[in-house]
Design a protein around this motif. Sequence first.
Motif, PDB file in Angstrom:
ATOM      1  N   LYS A 102       6.869  49.848 -33.147  1.00 37.01           N
ATOM      2  CA  LYS A 102       6.256  50.494 -31.984  1.00 37.01           C
ATOM      3  C   LYS A 102       6.202  49.487 -30.841  1.00 37.01           C
ATOM      4  CE  LYS A 102       1.650  51.310 -31.503  1.00 37.01           C
ATOM      5  NZ  LYS A 102       0.356  51.998 -31.707  1.00 37.01           N
ATOM      6  N   TRP A 104       4.357  49.271 -26.869  1.00 36.70           N
ATOM      7  CA  TRP A 104       3.380  49.943 -26.020  1.00 36.70           C
ATOM      8  C   TRP A 104       3.052  49.078 -24.820  1.00 36.70           C
ATOM      9  CZ3 TRP A 104      -1.822  48.260 -25.443  1.00 36.70           C
ATOM     10  CH2 TRP A 104      -2.188  47.198 -26.269  1.00 36.70           C
ATOM     11  N   THR A 121       5.437  57.766 -24.289  1.00 35.99           N
ATOM     12  CA  THR A 121       4.549  58.881 -23.994  1.00 35.99           C
ATOM     13  C   THR A 121       3.144  58.355 -23.738  1.00 35.99           C
ATOM     14  OG1 THR A 121       4.124  59.233 -26.345  1.00 35.99           O
ATOM     15  CG2 THR A 121       5.867  60.554 -25.342  1.00 35.99           C
ATOM     16  N   LYS A 122       2.423  59.107 -22.948  1.00 38.86           N
ATOM     17  CA  LYS A 122       1.033  58.758 -22.639  1.00 38.86           C
ATOM     18  C   LYS A 122       0.163  59.011 -23.858  1.00 38.86           C
ATOM     19  CE  LYS A 122       1.074  60.030 -17.725  1.00 38.86           C
ATOM     20  NZ  LYS A 122       0.425  60.893 -16.727  1.00 38.86           N
ATOM     21  N   THR A 123      -0.796  58.136 -24.067  1.00 36.55           N
ATOM     22  CA  THR A 123      -1.830  58.390 -25.056  1.00 36.55           C
ATOM     23  C   THR A 123      -3.032  58.954 -24.303  1.00 36.55           C
ATOM     24  OG1 THR A 123      -2.894  56.223 -24.856  1.00 36.55           O
ATOM     25  CG2 THR A 123      -1.019  56.397 -26.401  1.00 36.55           C
ATOM     26  N   ASN A 124      -4.102  59.223 -25.008  1.00 36.05           N
ATOM     27  CA  ASN A 124      -5.314  59.702 -24.330  1.00 36.05           C
ATOM     28  C   ASN A 124      -6.214  58.541 -23.915  1.00 36.05           C
ATOM     29  OD1 ASN A 124      -6.219  58.916 -26.824  1.00 36.05           O
ATOM     30  ND2 ASN A 124      -7.204  60.851 -27.338  1.00 36.05           N
ATOM     31  N   LYS A 125      -5.716  57.321 -24.041  1.00 37.94           N
ATOM     32  CA  LYS A 125      -6.501  56.134 -23.686  1.00 37.94           C
ATOM     33  C   LYS A 125      -6.204  55.733 -22.248  1.00 37.94           C
ATOM     34  CE  LYS A 125      -6.090  54.691 -28.440  1.00 37.94           C
ATOM     35  NZ  LYS A 125      -5.268  53.886 -29.330  1.00 37.94           N
ATOM     36  N   GLU A 138       3.204  54.540 -25.227  1.00 40.00           N
ATOM     37  CA  GLU A 138       3.820  53.948 -26.409  1.00 40.00           C
ATOM     38  C   GLU A 138       5.037  54.750 -26.833  1.00 40.00           C
ATOM     39  OE1 GLU A 138       0.588  54.126 -29.206  1.00 40.00           O
ATOM     40  OE2 GLU A 138       0.991  56.211 -29.710  1.00 40.00           O
TER      41      GLU A 138
END
Length: 141
Positions: A102, A104, A121-125, A138
Amino acid sequence: MLLTHKKLSIKQIQASETWPLRHVVMYPTHPKEYVILENDKEGIHFGGYAEGILVTVVSLFIKEKNAQFRKLATLEEHQGKGYASQLLSFVFDFSKKKNTSKIWCNARENKANFYHNFGMTKTNKTYKESGINFVIMEVNY
């Protein structure tokens, strides 16, 4: 529209060589020390040279199977020429060769589309620092 110019010459550099470019591009109104990361000594730092001039930098931090790149910066007068894309592609390949699964980054929200082009892609963080909105992005491979 992306303008393609000469291929970038990429080499590993010292953390201290990234600091002036990080400063002028990312946080010019802050003290120079603001762009020095606590763990810079643990990173692998790369510089992209166009016609012998350092025009783009990035720092890579590998921990187990995860790689994080930080402080991707390109001189303003060289943005839009594909240099950051070439450097980031190099970093992705380098990271894969180190057996990571991975990669990020903490992306500036207004640059998320750039990273999306690399399959990230976007995370929710999310968070805000120095008045700038960031989102963690990430990609697993």
